[in-house]
Design a protein around this motif. Sequence first.
Motif, PDB file in Angstrom:
ATOM      1  N   GLU A 179       0.907  -1.383   0.029  1.00 48.22           N
ATOM      2  CA  GLU A 179       0.155   0.013  -0.054  1.00 48.22           C
ATOM      3  C   GLU A 179       0.867   1.171  -0.084  1.00 48.22           C
ATOM      4  O   GLU A 179       2.118   0.889  -0.111  1.00 48.22           O
ATOM      5  CB  GLU A 179      -0.915   0.032   1.107  1.00 48.22           C
ATOM      6  CG  GLU A 179      -0.162  -0.069   2.495  1.00 48.22           C
ATOM      7  CD  GLU A 179      -0.902  -0.072   3.992  1.00 48.22           C
ATOM      8  OE1 GLU A 179      -1.986   0.537   3.964  1.00 48.22           O
ATOM      9  OE2 GLU A 179      -0.680  -0.580   4.770  1.00 48.22           O
ATOM     10  N   ARG A 209     -10.745   3.297   1.093  1.00 53.42           N
ATOM     11  CA  ARG A 209     -10.569   2.275   0.312  1.00 53.42           C
ATOM     12  C   ARG A 209     -11.949   1.391   0.138  1.00 53.42           C
ATOM     13  O   ARG A 209     -12.573   1.189  -0.688  1.00 53.42           O
ATOM     14  CB  ARG A 209      -9.383   1.170   0.771  1.00 53.42           C
ATOM     15  CG  ARG A 209      -9.540  -0.146   0.123  1.00 53.42           C
ATOM     16  CD  ARG A 209      -8.424  -1.117   0.841  1.00 53.42           C
ATOM     17  NE  ARG A 209      -8.479  -2.363   0.094  1.00 53.42           N
ATOM     18  CZ  ARG A 209      -9.288  -3.399   0.361  1.00 53.42           C
ATOM     19  NH1 ARG A 209     -10.507  -3.169   1.094  1.00 53.42           N
ATOM     20  NH2 ARG A 209      -9.181  -4.349  -0.283  1.00 53.42           N
ATOM     21  N   SER A 243      -7.076   8.045   0.711  1.00 52.76           N
ATOM     22  CA  SER A 243      -6.917   8.462   2.289  1.00 52.76           C
ATOM     23  C   SER A 243      -7.935   9.054   2.690  1.00 52.76           C
ATOM     24  O   SER A 243      -8.446   9.957   1.778  1.00 52.76           O
ATOM     25  CB  SER A 243      -5.334   8.610   2.590  1.00 52.76           C
ATOM     26  OG  SER A 243      -5.065   9.971   2.637  1.00 52.76           O
ATOM     27  N   ALA A 244      -8.099   9.279   3.995  1.00 56.90           N
ATOM     28  CA  ALA A 244      -8.959  10.308   4.384  1.00 56.90           C
ATOM     29  C   ALA A 244      -8.680  11.781   4.120  1.00 56.90           C
ATOM     30  O   ALA A 244      -9.519  12.486   3.544  1.00 56.90           O
ATOM     31  CB  ALA A 244      -9.072  10.019   6.065  1.00 56.90           C
TER      32      ALA A 244
END
Length: 287
Positions: A179, A209, A243-244
């Motif tokens: 990742e 994700r 990602s956030a």
Amino acid sequence: MQRTIYVNGEYKPESEALISVFDRAFLFGDGIYEVSAVIGGRMIDNHLHIARLERSLGELDMPMPLSREDLVEVQQELIARNRLDEGVVYLQVSRGSEDRGFDYSDDLKPSLIGFTQSRKIRDTPSLRDGIRVAVVDDLRWGRRDIKTTMLLAQVQAKRLAKAAGCAEAWLVQDGTITEGASSSAFILTRAGCLVTRPNSHAILPGCTRQAVLQAARELGLEMEERPFTVDEARTAGEAFLTSASSLVTPVVEIDGHTIGEGRPGPVTRRIQQIYLELALPAETSVQ
Ligand code: PDD
């Protein structure tokens, strides 16, 4: 203007927000954290972040410092007190503090801190134009599914990436990409199949994700959850990371190899759009 920080039950100005030098997150990396994105003053996918926080604690045999509802109240209070419109809210739970020793007391009280960071999440150059990623060895421990504060391997990987002119590192182990250093990695094969590694101890189960896979399902995209090689990544039709704090960020170069046309591809664009539509409440859903 100082931010207001949450420390163990109290809201304090930054200069007065203090924790013990014996905090185990500080001495041993014995803590976990979560980062939730905030857009228009509202948190994105926060139920997923709170659920993962509880899971991380459970895996390390640490108690929840507060109930789920009270954790969300702390996040909301931080957003309100800091008048945060766009950015992130960070929560960290450590096992607690006591005199240094590898073993810990069974009745140790966990410590909880929280703060906000104001930053642009939408309409950034990275979201618009895409980023370059470097491929770097994955030197992390064997339980990457737990979101621990033990982040030195990621810090170092990002330094290497930056030195290579890249905004993120994609980590490689035994020839396959695990990742990103702080993101989940996706490729779209030239045949149009969306590929990302399945959840396991090898990666963090990304909240974005999960939401993106849901969006891709709604788009009717062909999908495979399997490890992919560095070579597959370099020769992919499209690529992106999630990602956030970076939402769905197009990747236009991997390890010096141009991806597709060297600009964000049409499927990535569509996923960016659908993800935001699903994640944002209607009144803030403007690109
Ligand atoms: N990082 N993988 C790793 C190793 C991460 O650190 C992150 C998030 C992700 C993406 O997870 P999510 O979609 O739930 O944010 C995947 C955060 C943003 C950070 O450390 O700042």
